[in-house]
Design a protein around this motif. Structure first.
Motif, PDB file in Angstrom:
ATOM      1  N   ASP A  37      -3.942  -0.444  -1.051  1.00  0.00           N
ATOM      2  CA  ASP A  37      -5.335  -0.228  -0.649  1.00  0.00           C
ATOM      3  C   ASP A  37      -5.797   1.183  -0.990  1.00  0.00           C
ATOM      4  O   ASP A  37      -6.906   1.382  -1.475  1.00  0.00           O
ATOM      5  CB  ASP A  37      -5.517  -0.460   0.857  1.00  0.00           C
ATOM      6  N   ARG A  38      -4.951   2.171  -0.729  1.00  0.00           N
ATOM      7  CA  ARG A  38      -5.313   3.565  -1.021  1.00  0.00           C
ATOM      8  C   ARG A  38      -5.517   3.781  -2.516  1.00  0.00           C
ATOM      9  O   ARG A  38      -6.448   4.461  -2.931  1.00  0.00           O
ATOM     10  CB  ARG A  38      -4.254   4.519  -0.475  1.00  0.00           C
ATOM     11  N   TRP A  94     -14.326   9.647   6.104  1.00  0.00           N
ATOM     12  CA  TRP A  94     -13.076  10.413   6.166  1.00  0.00           C
ATOM     13  C   TRP A  94     -13.243  11.670   6.997  1.00  0.00           C
ATOM     14  O   TRP A  94     -12.347  12.038   7.736  1.00  0.00           O
ATOM     15  CB  TRP A  94     -12.555  10.756   4.767  1.00  0.00           C
ATOM     16  N   SER A 123      -0.900  -1.093   2.516  1.00  0.00           N
ATOM     17  CA  SER A 123      -1.831   0.026   2.710  1.00  0.00           C
ATOM     18  C   SER A 123      -1.760   1.017   1.549  1.00  0.00           C
ATOM     19  O   SER A 123      -2.762   1.642   1.212  1.00  0.00           O
ATOM     20  CB  SER A 123      -1.568   0.727   4.042  1.00  0.00           C
ATOM     21  N   ARG A 169      -9.099   4.704  -4.060  1.00  0.00           N
ATOM     22  CA  ARG A 169      -9.260   5.940  -4.825  1.00  0.00           C
ATOM     23  C   ARG A 169      -9.900   5.644  -6.177  1.00  0.00           C
ATOM     24  O   ARG A 169     -10.813   6.344  -6.613  1.00  0.00           O
ATOM     25  CB  ARG A 169      -7.909   6.636  -5.007  1.00  0.00           C
TER      26      ARG A 169
END
Length: 177
Positions: free
Chosen positions: A100-101, A124, A97, A105
């Motif tokens: 993934d972030r 979000w 994860s 981004r």
């Protein structure tokens, strides 16, 4: 004698909503320092209108809209440098994860400012299409179209995020891609 200041409640508003507003600013800019600058710039504008905003009952919506508008205005004036580091295909011994972030981004940074704003506000901030349209000052149809195009662009520039972008809830919101 009680003296009412035209800024009564502003400090409390900022203290209560600062984290959420900072998160929105960060997701828009992709950079912590730019996010701080963006939020500070917007809060200076908000405090100037505070008396009217506090009476209207929805200063957060105004502030969120001001964040998006200021971000888009900044992006029109100059193109900031984008990260150039290549993210590996797979994390080695790390958290998937977290990778993934990072990839998300970087992918968000490559979207057009309004597309990025739509994605941030819809997914979000969890705003409805109507709320997003209100913040952006456009029609619901434009929000749907921008969402559709932004998700399609994300699928092209970050295919490694397909497992996130193929979520049935996202497809339902954005329509078929």
């Amino acid at each position: 004698m009680i003296t009412l200041d035209r800024h009564d409640g502003f400090r409390e508003f900022v203290l209560a909503r600062q984290q959420a507003l900072m998160r929105t600013a960060y997701l828009l800019t992709g950079d912590a320092h730019l996010a701080e600058d963006l939020l500070q710039t917007v809060l200076v504008k908000v405090v100037g209108h505070w008396a009217k905003l506090s009476r209207s009952g929805n200063p957060e919506a105004y502030t969120r809209k001001a964040l998006v508008n200021q971000y888009i205005s900044w992006r029109r004036r100059e193109r900031p440098e984008l990260p150039s580091a290549v993210v590996p295909d797979r994390a080695t011994g790390g958290d998937e994860s977290a990778l993934d972030r990072i990839v998300l981004r970087q992918a968000l940074a490559r979207l057009a400012p309004r597309q990025r704003a739509v994605i941030v506000l819809r997914f979000w901030e969890d705003l409805t299409e109507a709320q997003t349209a209100d913040v952006l000052g456009c029609s619901v149809g434009t929000v749907k179209s921008q969402t559709h195009h932004a998700l399609a662009r994300l699928r092209v520039i970050a295919p490694e995020l397909a497992h996130l972008l193929d979520d049935p809830e996202i497809v339902e919101v954005a329509g078929p891609v």
